[in-house]
Design a protein around this motif. Structure first.
Motif, short mmCIF file in Angstrom:
data_model
loop_
_atom_site.label_atom_id
_atom_site.label_comp_id
_atom_site.label_asym_id
_atom_site.label_seq_id
_atom_site.Cartn_x
_atom_site.Cartn_y
_atom_site.Cartn_z
N PHE A 88 0.84 -1.20 0.00
CA PHE A 88 0.00 0.00 0.00
C PHE A 88 0.88 1.25 0.00
O PHE A 88 0.59 2.22 -0.71
CB PHE A 88 -0.95 0.02 1.21
CG PHE A 88 -2.19 -0.81 1.03
CD1 PHE A 88 -3.20 -0.39 0.18
CD2 PHE A 88 -2.35 -2.00 1.72
CE1 PHE A 88 -4.36 -1.14 0.02
CE2 PHE A 88 -3.49 -2.76 1.56
CZ PHE A 88 -4.50 -2.33 0.71
N ASP A 89 1.94 1.24 0.80
CA ASP A 89 2.86 2.39 0.83
C ASP A 89 3.45 2.69 -0.54
O ASP A 89 3.61 3.84 -0.92
CB ASP A 89 4.00 2.15 1.83
CG ASP A 89 3.57 2.35 3.28
OD1 ASP A 89 2.51 2.98 3.50
OD2 ASP A 89 4.29 1.88 4.17
N LYS A 90 3.77 1.63 -1.28
CA LYS A 90 4.37 1.80 -2.61
C LYS A 90 3.46 2.54 -3.57
O LYS A 90 3.94 3.19 -4.50
CB LYS A 90 4.74 0.44 -3.21
CG LYS A 90 5.96 -0.19 -2.60
CD LYS A 90 6.26 -1.51 -3.27
CE LYS A 90 7.44 -2.20 -2.63
NZ LYS A 90 7.69 -3.52 -3.22
N ILE A 91 2.16 2.46 -3.36
CA ILE A 91 1.22 3.17 -4.24
C ILE A 91 0.65 4.42 -3.55
O ILE A 91 -0.39 4.93 -3.92
CB ILE A 91 0.09 2.25 -4.74
CG1 ILE A 91 -0.73 1.66 -3.59
CG2 ILE A 91 0.65 1.16 -5.64
CD1 ILE A 91 -2.00 0.95 -4.02
N ASP A 92 1.38 4.88 -2.53
CA ASP A 92 1.02 6.11 -1.80
C ASP A 92 -0.34 6.05 -1.13
O ASP A 92 -1.08 7.04 -1.11
CB ASP A 92 1.11 7.33 -2.72
CG ASP A 92 2.53 7.57 -3.19
OD1 ASP A 92 3.46 7.36 -2.38
OD2 ASP A 92 2.71 7.95 -4.36
N LYS A 93 -0.69 4.90 -0.60
CA LYS A 93 -1.92 4.74 0.17
C LYS A 93 -1.55 4.35 1.59
O LYS A 93 -0.86 3.37 1.81
CB LYS A 93 -2.84 3.66 -0.44
CG LYS A 93 -3.31 3.99 -1.84
CD LYS A 93 -4.19 5.21 -1.84
CE LYS A 93 -4.53 5.67 -3.24
NZ LYS A 93 -4.94 7.06 -3.26
N LYS A 94 -2.01 5.15 2.54
CA LYS A 94 -1.70 4.91 3.95
C LYS A 94 -2.71 3.92 4.51
O LYS A 94 -3.89 4.21 4.62
CB LYS A 94 -1.74 6.23 4.72
CG LYS A 94 -1.25 6.10 6.13
CD LYS A 94 -1.17 7.44 6.81
CE LYS A 94 -0.64 7.27 8.22
NZ LYS A 94 -0.58 8.53 8.92
#
Length: 113
Positions: A88-94
């Motif tokens: 999720f972090d890799k796609i800028d989603k927290k």
């Protein structure tokens, strides 16, 4: 001769049972629900579905825009919650894990509930 044949057959039977149990363990699945703070539109859902659904071990994924949650079912032998959070972090989603029974915080009209 007969004795060694019987022993060999018993050993093969025991090994096959142990192997079947190990295979069953490897295919165990778990479902986790993530609250995605910055999931705000259909494009966010598409981005999540396009990327997280294809992470190693993910077998099912359900997004809910109104609650900003993503339910992920995965094989425990292939991935874990930490790896999914990194994805999720890799796609800028927290992403934050919701515990069983915990309800996500909902926002609308500039205020929280």
């Amino acid at each position: 001769m007969k004795r060694s044949l019987v022993i060999m057959l018993c050993a093969m039977f025991a090994i096959s049972i142990a192997s079947a149990q190990e295979t069953k363990k490897k295919k165990q699945k778990e479902t986790v629900t993530f609250f995605i703070e910055n999931m705000e539109c259909e494009n966010c859902i598409k981005k999540i579905e396009k990327n997280i659904a294809f992470e190693k071990g993910v077998t099912d994924l359900k997004c809910n825009l109104s609650t900003r949650t993503v339910e992920v079912t995965y094989r425990m032998d292939k991935t874990d919650v930490k790896k999914l959070m990194v994805a999720f972090d890799k796609i800028d989603k927290k992403a934050a894990v919701l515990k069983d029974g915990e309800k996500p915080e909902t926002k609308h009209d500039g205020h929280k509930h």
